[in-house]
Design a protein around this motif. Structure first.
Motif, PDB file in Angstrom:
ATOM      1  N   UNK A  81       0.838  -1.202   0.000  1.00 22.94           N
ATOM      2  CA  UNK A  81       0.000   0.000   0.000  1.00 22.94           C
ATOM      3  C   UNK A  81       0.873   1.253   0.000  1.00 22.94           C
ATOM      4  N   UNK A  82       1.853   1.305   0.885  1.00 23.00           N
ATOM      5  CA  UNK A  82       2.712   2.489   0.956  1.00 23.00           C
ATOM      6  C   UNK A  82       3.617   2.582  -0.267  1.00 23.00           C
ATOM      7  N   UNK A  83       4.006   1.446  -0.849  1.00 21.44           N
ATOM      8  CA  UNK A  83       4.824   1.486  -2.067  1.00 21.44           C
ATOM      9  C   UNK A  83       4.053   2.146  -3.205  1.00 21.44           C
ATOM     10  N   UNK A  84       2.779   1.804  -3.345  1.00 23.11           N
ATOM     11  CA  UNK A  84       1.952   2.441  -4.376  1.00 23.11           C
ATOM     12  C   UNK A  84       1.808   3.930  -4.110  1.00 23.11           C
ATOM     13  N   UNK A  85       1.622   4.279  -2.835  1.00 21.46           N
ATOM     14  CA  UNK A  85       1.492   5.692  -2.490  1.00 21.46           C
ATOM     15  C   UNK A  85       2.782   6.451  -2.771  1.00 21.46           C
ATOM     16  N   UNK A  86       3.925   5.836  -2.467  1.00 18.16           N
ATOM     17  CA  UNK A  86       5.204   6.486  -2.714  1.00 18.16           C
ATOM     18  C   UNK A  86       5.438   6.669  -4.210  1.00 18.16           C
ATOM     19  N   UNK A 100       9.374   2.400 -11.218  1.00 21.57           N
ATOM     20  CA  UNK A 100       8.945   1.006 -11.046  1.00 21.57           C
ATOM     21  C   UNK A 100       9.067   0.632  -9.580  1.00 21.57           C
ATOM     22  N   UNK A 101       8.351  -0.415  -9.208  1.00 18.62           N
ATOM     23  CA  UNK A 101       8.403  -0.933  -7.851  1.00 18.62           C
ATOM     24  C   UNK A 101       9.185  -2.239  -7.841  1.00 18.62           C
TER      25      UNK A 101
END
Length: 245
Positions: A81-86, A100-101
């Motif tokens: 969730x926080x990765x998408x937000x970042x 990219x993640x």
């Protein structure tokens, strides 16, 4: 200390040993949240497995300290969730196709690590620590690194960056709460680097190589090799040069 539009408090320190360490102290004292703890400079920042996280003035160091409204066994999903937000926050300053993640908790700019995430269970609360290379990047790392200033100058200040990150986080958090991990998993995979490519996964006692097939319904990495397919709950991923795009 002030409030962001979400109602989350934000507190900015000139210097701290570590924003995550400050969150731990607050948990031990019985303090609550949600609150963003920011440091303009950290003297003892750390990442996964206690590794030192270098941060200079102008880089971003922040920890969200709060109590998730969900069973503790699901808290690990908030890493995605926080990765998408970042990623969405960085999107506001850099073209989305450059970002990219990387499993389990990194944000890449053109293949170089720009941001890292660290979740720490503090009992009744969770600390989500985030570091972003705004103006500096560490040297001598076993992977490519990146910094925001090479793509946008000047990069956003810590307060503005935290405010944007906070808004994106609570939006994704609400989706996670309502619909579960499935949509978050799909959104994360849509932005993941190296899916379908060769990777090496470093575990505490061994290294495994194979093809990165994605993540399962728990967030574990799926690795396919000649020995078969296995899931990996925790590890460090290294891409082959061709898969860092």
């Amino acid at each position: 200390m002030r409030k962001l539009p979400s109602g989350t408090l934000i507190e900015v320190f000139d210097t701290l040993d570590s924003t995550s360490a400050e969150a731990r102290r607050r948990a031990e004292s019985g303090a609550g949240g949600p609150v963003w703890i920011l440091a303009l400079r950290q003297t003892a920042g750390y990442g996964r497995r206690g590794r030192r996280w270098e941060q200079e003035t102008g880089d971003f160091a922040g920890t969200l300290f709060f109590k998730p409204d969900a069973p503790m066994e699901r808290w690990g999903q908030l890493s995605f969730v926080i990765a998408l937000a970042l990623a969405a926050t960085v999107d506001e300053t850099i073209s989305e196709d450059k970002i990219a993640l990387k499993w389990p908790n990194d944000v890449l700019i053109e293949g170089g690590k720009c941001g890292g995430i660290l979740l720490e269970n503090l009992g009744s609360h969770l600390a989500i620590g985030i570091g972003v290379n705004m103006v500096t990047a560490p040297e001598g790392m076993p992977y490519a690194v990146a910094r925001l200033v090479d793509h946008v100058s000047p990069p956003p200040g810590p307060g503005a960056f935290a405010a944007s990150l906070d808004g994106h986080f609570w939006t994704y958090y609400a989706e996670w709460k309502k619909a579960g991990f499935g949509p978050i998993r799909d959104a994360w995979l849509a932005r993941a680097g190296g899916v379908g490519s060769a990777i090496t996964v470093r575990l505490p006692n061994q290294e495994l190589s194979g093809v990165f097939e994605g993540i399962d319904e728990t967030g574990a990495l799926i690795l396919r090799s000649e020995a078969g397919t296995r899931t990996i709950a925790a590890g460090e991923v290294f891409f082959s040069p061709q898969s860092q795009e």
